[in-house]
Scaffold this active site. Sequence first.
Site, PDB file in Angstrom:
ATOM      1  CB  CYS A  35       5.720   4.895   4.524  1.00  0.00           C
ATOM      2  SG  CYS A  35       6.585   6.402   4.071  1.00  0.00           S
ATOM      3  CB  CYS A  64      -0.919  -0.034   1.223  1.00  0.00           C
ATOM      4  SG  CYS A  64      -2.142   1.291   1.253  1.00  0.00           S
ATOM      5  CB  CYS A  65       3.801   2.299   2.041  1.00  0.00           C
ATOM      6  SG  CYS A  65       3.132   2.645   3.676  1.00  0.00           S
ATOM      7  CB  CYS A 121      -1.006   3.296   8.981  1.00  0.00           C
ATOM      8  SG  CYS A 121      -1.667   2.266   7.672  1.00  0.00           S
ATOM      9  CB  CYS A 167      -2.373   6.903   6.148  1.00  0.00           C
ATOM     10  SG  CYS A 167      -1.583   7.355   4.594  1.00  0.00           S
TER      11      CYS A 167
HETATM   12 FE1  SF4 Z   1      -1.470   2.759   2.955  1.00  0.00          FE
HETATM   13 FE2  SF4 Z   1      -1.112   3.018   5.588  1.00  0.00          FE
HETATM   14 FE3  SF4 Z   1       0.936   3.305   3.892  1.00  0.00          FE
HETATM   15 FE4  SF4 Z   1      -0.998   5.138   4.034  1.00  0.00          FE
HETATM   16  S1  SF4 Z   1       0.506   4.598   5.647  1.00  0.00           S
HETATM   17  S2  SF4 Z   1      -0.095   4.357   2.194  1.00  0.00           S
HETATM   18  S3  SF4 Z   1      -2.820   3.833   4.362  1.00  0.00           S
HETATM   19  S4  SF4 Z   1      -0.238   1.434   4.314  1.00  0.00           S
END
Ligand code: SF4
Length: 230
Positions: free
Chosen positions: A220, A109-110, A198, A195
């Site tokens: 991240c 996701c990151c 998280c 975010c």
């Molecule tokens: Fe995704 Fe969490 Fe990374 Fe944001 S911090 S990009 S929601 S995994």
Amino acid sequence: MSQLVSETFEDLAPADIVSRILDGSNGVPCITCSFQAEDMIVVDLVRKQVPDIAVIFLETGYHFRETYAYRDRMAQLWKLNLINASSKQTVADQESQFGILNQTDPTRCCQLRKVEPLFEALQGYDLWFTGLRREQSPTRRNLQILEQHRLPTGKTLEKVSPLAHWTWEQVWQYTLENKIEYLPLYDLGYRSIGCQPCTAIPADGADPRSGRWGGVKLECGIHTSSDRVE
Ligand code: SF4
């Protein structure tokens, strides 16, 4: 510029570091900004010399409502040249294709929502200012005020972290003395804010970044994925 060794800056105040770097470079500067307290100090210092500096915000689509409101307020107040760097996919498209990656695979996701958009956004710049500090995390202990980083495309940037040697107390002293409005989430006990899915309030006395990703990871990837040139 790159012949300056980072140790040269260790005894300087952040404002002097910013001046020396900007005066000594013809490169195009930018700053990555999550609108946390450290980033706002660096934006404040740099904008005094480069009012239209590109302020790159990684618009993941998952930030706190308070962060978006604060970003917009400060962008207007300081007349920032705000650049929202977004992922190729919307949150809705990503979730429909892969599910809730921040729960199942936060690294991916990151990568999709932060690392790739950042690297694309940085392509046009030569000087990359950040609000990173050594004290923030064990992963940042060896951070140098001036580092060279190579993007996956091969492009190399000078990465400048004028607060690398500052403490949390110094951050708040500057913020309060200079009357910089800060992200209201700090008043609720958050220490490291990214975010919403998280980010949690860390336990008393715990590492400030322990509230990120439920303690599963500390970074991240935006500050660990580019190659540091030694
Ligand atoms: Fe995704 Fe969490 Fe990374 Fe944001 S911090 S990009 S929601 S995994």
